[in-house]
Design a protein around this motif. Sequence first.
Motif, mmCIF file in Angstrom:
data_model
loop_
_atom_site.group_PDB
_atom_site.id
_atom_site.type_symbol
_atom_site.label_atom_id
_atom_site.label_comp_id
_atom_site.label_asym_id
_atom_site.label_seq_id
_atom_site.Cartn_x
_atom_site.Cartn_y
_atom_site.Cartn_z
ATOM 1 N N THR A 236 0.777 -1.138 -0.078
ATOM 2 C CA THR A 236 -0.009 -0.200 -0.025
ATOM 3 C C THR A 236 0.719 1.091 -0.004
ATOM 4 N N ARG A 237 1.947 1.208 0.952
ATOM 5 C CA ARG A 237 2.691 2.424 1.021
ATOM 6 C C ARG A 237 3.536 2.634 -0.179
ATOM 7 N N ILE A 238 3.962 1.494 -1.125
ATOM 8 C CA ILE A 238 4.828 1.518 -2.541
ATOM 9 C C ILE A 238 3.459 2.243 -3.496
ATOM 10 N N GLY A 239 2.383 1.715 -3.368
ATOM 11 C CA GLY A 239 1.421 2.242 -4.230
ATOM 12 C C GLY A 239 1.026 3.724 -3.956
ATOM 13 N N GLN A 240 1.048 4.057 -2.761
ATOM 14 C CA GLN A 240 0.887 5.667 -2.622
ATOM 15 C C GLN A 240 2.073 6.421 -3.169
ATOM 16 N N VAL A 241 3.505 6.020 -3.003
ATOM 17 C CA VAL A 241 4.420 6.587 -3.561
ATOM 18 C C VAL A 241 4.555 6.746 -5.249
ATOM 19 N N VAL A 242 3.988 5.445 -5.619
ATOM 20 C CA VAL A 242 3.663 5.435 -7.345
ATOM 21 C C VAL A 242 2.699 6.414 -7.600
ATOM 22 N N MET A 243 1.451 6.494 -6.890
ATOM 23 C CA MET A 243 0.713 7.494 -7.254
ATOM 24 C C MET A 243 1.213 9.100 -7.482
ATOM 25 N N LEU A 244 2.094 9.284 -6.195
ATOM 26 C CA LEU A 244 2.680 10.602 -6.248
ATOM 27 C C LEU A 244 3.679 10.815 -7.487
ATOM 28 N N HIS A 245 4.521 9.605 -7.940
ATOM 29 C CA HIS A 245 5.155 9.809 -8.914
ATOM 30 C C HIS A 245 4.470 10.164 -10.437
ATOM 31 N N HIS A 246 3.274 9.185 -10.402
ATOM 32 C CA HIS A 246 2.400 9.361 -11.710
ATOM 33 C C HIS A 246 1.783 10.952 -11.796
ATOM 34 N N ALA A 247 1.735 11.485 -10.436
ATOM 35 C CA ALA A 247 1.082 12.848 -10.586
ATOM 36 C C ALA A 247 2.264 13.970 -11.080
ATOM 37 N N GLY A 248 3.300 13.490 -11.040
ATOM 38 C CA GLY A 248 4.411 14.167 -11.488
ATOM 39 C C GLY A 248 5.586 14.682 -10.705
ATOM 40 N N ASP A 249 5.466 14.343 -9.473
ATOM 41 C CA ASP A 249 6.508 14.546 -8.514
ATOM 42 C C ASP A 249 7.727 13.651 -8.347
#
Length: 171
Positions: free
Chosen positions: A15-28
Motif C-alpha cells: 500500500t505504501r509503495i502504491g501511494q508513492v507510485v501515485m505521487l510519481h505518476h502525478a508528476g513529483d
Amino acid sequence: MAERQGQAAPDAVPTRIGQVVMLHHAGDREEARHRFLALWAEIGEHGDPLHRCTLAHYLADTQDEPEDELAWDLRALTAAEEVAGDRPAEYEGTVAVRALYPSLHLNLAADYLRLDRPDAARTHLRRARDAARTLADDRYGEGVRAAIRRLALRLGEDGTPGSWGPPRQRP
C-alpha cells in the motif's frame, strides 16, 4: 481480543509503495524518489524479496541517470529471482513476480539500449517476449506486449518470434 492479537497484521508495504507510485505518476518524481529511498532503507537489503522487487522496479523509474536506473532494475530482477526460487509455485508472491518478469526484462532491455549496449538489450527483450506469453489478454498484458513491440522496432527488429538475428538493414 487474544485471538485478534495472534493474527498477523496486514502487510502495509504494498500500500505504501502504491501511494508513492501515485505521487510519481502525478508528476513529483523527485519526492517519489526520496520516499522510495526511505522505504528501501526501512525494508533493507535483506527484507522481503517481493517488497524489494516491487520497490526497486518502481524506484528505477525515478532515476535521472541511465546507470542508476539499470542498477535498480537489476536489483528488482535479483529480488524477483529470490521470490521465484525460495517459495512454492502456488505462493501468491510467486504468481505476482511471474506477472512482473516481462516488465522487468523490458525495462532492462530499455536500460541497455539507452546505455548503447544493443546485444544486452536484445537478450532482455527476448526474455521479456518469452515471459509475456504467460500474461493474460487484459489491459496490463496487452500494454506490456505493445511496449515490447515498440522496443523491438527501436532495436531494428520486426518483433516477431524468431527474428533474433542482426537488426534489419534499412533500404
